[in-house]
Design an enzyme around this catalytic site. Structure first.
Site, PDB file in Angstrom:
ATOM      1  N   ARG A 272      63.960  77.592 -28.847  1.00 13.30           N
ATOM      2  CA  ARG A 272      63.917  76.832 -27.586  1.00 13.30           C
ATOM      3  C   ARG A 272      62.509  76.980 -27.016  1.00 13.30           C
ATOM      4  NH1 ARG A 272      69.368  79.758 -25.649  1.00 13.30           N
ATOM      5  NH2 ARG A 272      70.823  78.550 -26.944  1.00 13.30           N
TER       6      ARG A 272
ATOM      7  N   ARG B  10      71.471  74.681 -17.903  1.00  8.46           N
ATOM      8  CA  ARG B  10      70.429  75.410 -18.627  1.00  8.46           C
ATOM      9  C   ARG B  10      69.474  74.424 -19.309  1.00  8.46           C
ATOM     10  NH1 ARG B  10      72.148  79.839 -23.057  1.00  8.46           N
ATOM     11  NH2 ARG B  10      72.414  77.992 -24.364  1.00  8.46           N
TER      12      ARG B  10
ATOM     13  N   ARG C  35      79.295  73.657 -28.785  1.00  6.53           N
ATOM     14  CA  ARG C  35      79.398  74.977 -28.152  1.00  6.53           C
ATOM     15  C   ARG C  35      80.651  75.079 -27.284  1.00  6.53           C
ATOM     16  NH1 ARG C  35      74.285  77.970 -28.036  1.00  6.53           N
ATOM     17  NH2 ARG C  35      73.166  77.104 -29.808  1.00  6.53           N
TER      18      ARG C  35
HETATM   19  N1  LIG Z   1      77.021  87.218 -35.667  1.00  6.89           N
HETATM   20  C1  LIG Z   1      75.883  87.073 -34.986  1.00  6.89           C
HETATM   21  N2  LIG Z   1      75.832  86.289 -33.919  1.00  6.89           N
HETATM   22  C2  LIG Z   1      74.670  86.185 -33.243  1.00  6.89           C
HETATM   23  C3  LIG Z   1      73.511  86.899 -33.624  1.00  6.89           C
HETATM   24  N3  LIG Z   1      72.516  86.598 -32.750  1.00  6.89           N
HETATM   25  C4  LIG Z   1      73.039  85.757 -31.850  1.00  6.89           C
HETATM   26  N4  LIG Z   1      74.341  85.494 -32.142  1.00  6.89           N
HETATM   27  C5  LIG Z   1      75.300  84.658 -31.413  1.00  6.89           C
HETATM   28  O1  LIG Z   1      75.061  83.325 -31.718  1.00  6.89           O
HETATM   29  C6  LIG Z   1      75.503  82.517 -30.637  1.00  6.89           C
HETATM   30  C7  LIG Z   1      74.464  81.484 -30.298  1.00  6.89           C
HETATM   31  O2  LIG Z   1      73.329  82.117 -29.777  1.00  6.89           O
HETATM   32  P1  LIG Z   1      72.133  81.262 -29.193  1.00  6.89           P
HETATM   33  O3  LIG Z   1      71.751  80.210 -30.170  1.00  6.89           O
HETATM   34  O4  LIG Z   1      71.060  82.172 -28.731  1.00  6.89           O
HETATM   35  O5  LIG Z   1      72.779  80.473 -27.981  1.00  6.89           O
HETATM   36  P2  LIG Z   1      73.428  80.919 -26.582  1.00  6.89           P
HETATM   37  O6  LIG Z   1      74.586  81.828 -26.858  1.00  6.89           O
HETATM   38  O7  LIG Z   1      73.856  79.633 -26.006  1.00  6.89           O
HETATM   39  O8  LIG Z   1      72.350  81.589 -25.785  1.00  6.89           O
HETATM   40  C8  LIG Z   1      75.841  83.481 -29.500  1.00  6.89           C
HETATM   41  O9  LIG Z   1      77.251  83.669 -29.498  1.00  6.89           O
HETATM   42  C9  LIG Z   1      75.172  84.760 -29.913  1.00  6.89           C
HETATM   43  O10 LIG Z   1      75.868  85.894 -29.417  1.00  6.89           O
HETATM   44  C10 LIG Z   1      73.610  87.733 -34.775  1.00  6.89           C
HETATM   45  O11 LIG Z   1      72.665  88.401 -35.202  1.00  6.89           O
HETATM   46  N5  LIG Z   1      74.793  87.788 -35.419  1.00  6.89           N
HETATM   47  N1  LIG Z   2      76.940  84.441 -12.722  1.00  7.04           N
HETATM   48  C1  LIG Z   2      76.247  83.321 -12.899  1.00  7.04           C
HETATM   49  N2  LIG Z   2      76.357  82.328 -12.032  1.00  7.04           N
HETATM   50  C2  LIG Z   2      75.664  81.170 -12.194  1.00  7.04           C
HETATM   51  N3  LIG Z   2      74.830  80.919 -13.216  1.00  7.04           N
HETATM   52  C3  LIG Z   2      74.674  81.896 -14.147  1.00  7.04           C
HETATM   53  C4  LIG Z   2      75.379  83.144 -14.045  1.00  7.04           C
HETATM   54  N4  LIG Z   2      75.031  83.909 -15.101  1.00  7.04           N
HETATM   55  C5  LIG Z   2      74.149  83.181 -15.841  1.00  7.04           C
HETATM   56  N5  LIG Z   2      73.932  81.969 -15.273  1.00  7.04           N
HETATM   57  C6  LIG Z   2      73.095  80.862 -15.779  1.00  7.04           C
HETATM   58  O1  LIG Z   2      73.838  80.239 -16.835  1.00  7.04           O
HETATM   59  C7  LIG Z   2      73.001  79.811 -17.873  1.00  7.04           C
HETATM   60  C8  LIG Z   2      73.454  80.433 -19.190  1.00  7.04           C
HETATM   61  O2  LIG Z   2      73.156  81.831 -19.188  1.00  7.04           O
HETATM   62  P1  LIG Z   2      72.635  82.562 -20.477  1.00  7.04           P
HETATM   63  O3  LIG Z   2      72.298  83.954 -20.079  1.00  7.04           O
HETATM   64  O4  LIG Z   2      71.583  81.749 -21.136  1.00  7.04           O
HETATM   65  O5  LIG Z   2      73.963  82.536 -21.370  1.00  7.04           O
HETATM   66  P2  LIG Z   2      74.259  82.987 -22.869  1.00  7.04           P
HETATM   67  O6  LIG Z   2      73.167  83.915 -23.257  1.00  7.04           O
HETATM   68  O7  LIG Z   2      75.593  83.649 -22.777  1.00  7.04           O
HETATM   69  O8  LIG Z   2      74.303  81.739 -23.656  1.00  7.04           O
HETATM   70  C9  LIG Z   2      71.580  80.219 -17.502  1.00  7.04           C
HETATM   71  O9  LIG Z   2      70.922  79.082 -16.964  1.00  7.04           O
HETATM   72  C10 LIG Z   2      71.794  81.296 -16.431  1.00  7.04           C
HETATM   73  O10 LIG Z   2      70.731  81.304 -15.503  1.00  7.04           O
END
Ligand SMILES: Nc1nc2c(ncn2[C@@H]2O[C@H](COP(=O)(O)OP(=O)(O)O)[C@@H](O)[C@H]2O)c(=O)[nH]1
Ligand SMILES: Nc1ncnc2c1ncn2[C@@H]1O[C@H](COP(=O)(O)OP(=O)(O)O)[C@@H](O)[C@H]1O
Length: 390
Positions: A177, A270, A281
């Site tokens: 990203r 986001r 997702r």
């Molecule tokens: N099994 C596994 N899942 C992962 C790993 N790293 C990230 N993830 C998971 O992959 C999913 C997607 O992560 P990401 O692309 O960063 O998107 P986000 O969850 O929307 O922030 C999330 O559920 C993460 O917890 C890993 O090393 N192993």
């Molecule tokens: N408690 C909350 N209330 C409102 N917005 C939140 C809260 N926690 C996280 N966010 C927002 O929600 C979005 C997703 O959070 P993020 O940490 O990227 O989620 P994940 O890592 O689980 O995918 C981000 O824009 C973050 O700033």
């Protein structure tokens, strides 16, 4: 069993090896330990104290040398003092003139971790792990649907407690990203490369998530544990299940959204995914939230109000009372420059100093209770108990 296992104390092992034509080609001192007809020969392949230790394996039955796959970070040759078989699954190496944190290394030859890797890789496998006094802090696994706020709470924790926590940087085949930095948020990689590395056993776990491969490498977790910090893994539910089934003892936390509508809103606000990716997702989120209820997790937190979710997380990690902030066992000493190793009646390993002068902080005797050692985080053997006499 005593007959089948011989330690390095025994001069006859060196004779056995010479008689078989010792072409292990190690420089200087080497140690030999026999376990069920196999000789584990450990030494340095080049001169100098910084040379890494290598492992060669001689099969007495076939008279052949085997080349094992060696996993884990190799200690350097100044470590070699003596190989002592502590349990049937690992050999202990002790380092002279070293701190409590660095003085013991184990070569795992038949631990659960090694057996798992043998199944995966085939052939002989051994793994180095560093000895850890006491239990040490357990890694923390955080899972939850995309957009729930995992990244947000982990960032807060790392910012507020920088010397306590370290993030396990995963590998992924998804595109970065805008604000993501290679090596900090993820190791961004090509699918073919990652598939090969998975086959080579580089990953502790890996999973296909939202159409991309994600995985935690052994090295990612070791990089954190090596700094003495507590490791945080942000992985999906499949990954959490794999870690649960492994030798890693971790705390498993699932983060839920207050509602599905709120999750969708956060994901859209986001603004990092396309509509198609958001839909994927959200579909996966329903499944993950159901799986989060299954008892795989030790704790479930609802991320409604961010501050209260974060306060609850700190509470369950014991961070609200700093005395219990998961510090590593605070035993501090240095090993003598020269020592002998023996066993006492309780089968403890006894290190007796042979130093001619006594120095502050260097015990005369160090007694190691190895009865409850076990694999913990990769690269770690936990549960070593130490008592010292000055
Ligand atoms: N099994 C596994 N899942 C992962 C790993 N790293 C990230 N993830 C998971 O992959 C999913 C997607 O992560 P990401 O692309 O960063 O998107 P986000 O969850 O929307 O922030 C999330 O559920 C993460 O917890 C890993 O090393 N192993
Ligand atoms: N408690 C909350 N209330 C409102 N917005 C939140 C809260 N926690 C996280 N966010 C927002 O929600 C979005 C997703 O959070 P993020 O940490 O990227 O989620 P994940 O890592 O689980 O995918 C981000 O824009 C973050 O700033």
């Amino acid at each position: 069993m005593g007959q089948e296992i011989q330690e390095n104390f025994s001069a006859s092992l060196h004779e056995t090896l010479s008689a078989c034509g010792d072409d292990s080609d190690f420089k200087g001192h080497k140690t030999i330990t026999e376990i069920f007809g196999k000789l584990y020969v450990v030494g340095a392949t080049s001169e100098g104290a910084e040379s890494p230790l290598d492992v060669k394996l001689f099969d007495k039955a076939t008279g052949k040398w085997l080349a094992p796959t060696i996993l884990g970070k190799k200690p350097n040759s100044s470590t070699v003092h003596s190989g002592v078989l502590v349990t049937n699954d690992r050999i202990l190496f002790l380092k002279a003139d070293s701190s409590a944190n660095e003085f013991s290394y184990f070569l795992e030859v038949d631990s659960k971790f090694v057996r798992e890797r043998k199944d995966l890789l085939g052939g002989e496998v051994v793994a180095w792990s560093k000895g850890s006094i006491g239990d040490g802090p357990k890694p923390i696994v955080i899972s939850g649907p995309s957009g729930v706020g995992k990244g947000t709470v982990i960032n807060k924790l790392m910012k507020d407690f920088p010397s306590t926590f370290g993030f396990s940087v995963s590998h992924t085949t998804r595109a970065p990203r805008e604000k993501e930095v290679n090596g900090i948020h993820y190791h961004f990689t090509e699918r073919e490369v990652m598939e090969t590395e998975i086959k080579e056993g580089k990953f502790l776990e890996s999973a296909l998530v939202h159409g991309n491969l994600y995985g935690t490498s052994v090295e990612a977790v070791e990089a954190v544990t090596d700094t003495g910090k507590r490791c945080i893994l942000d992985i999906d539910v499949q990954g959490a299940r794999s870690v649960r089934a492994s030798t890693i003892e971790a705390i498993f936390i699932f983060i839920r959204p207050p509602s599905f509508e709120e999750l969708e809103k956060r994901l859209r606000d986001r603004g990092t995914e396309t509509e198609e990716q958001i839909q994927k997702r959200l579909r996966n989120a329903r499944k993950e939230i159901e799986e989060g209820k299954e008892g795989l997790f030790d704790h479930v937190l609802v991320n409604d109000d961010l501050e209260s979710c974060y306060a609850n997380l700190k509470k369950l990690l014991g961070l609200d009372s700093m005395e219990t902030s998961n510090k590593a066992a605070s035993v501090d000493f240095r090993t003598p420059s020269s020592f002998t190793i023996s066993r006492d009646a309780e089968n403890n390993i006894v290190i007796d100093s042979q130093d001619t002068e006594t120095k502050d902080g260097i015990p005369k005797k160090i007694v190691l209770d190895v009865s409850s050692v076990r694999g913990g985080a990769p690269g770690r053997t936990r549960g070593l108990t130490v008592s010292i006499e000055y």
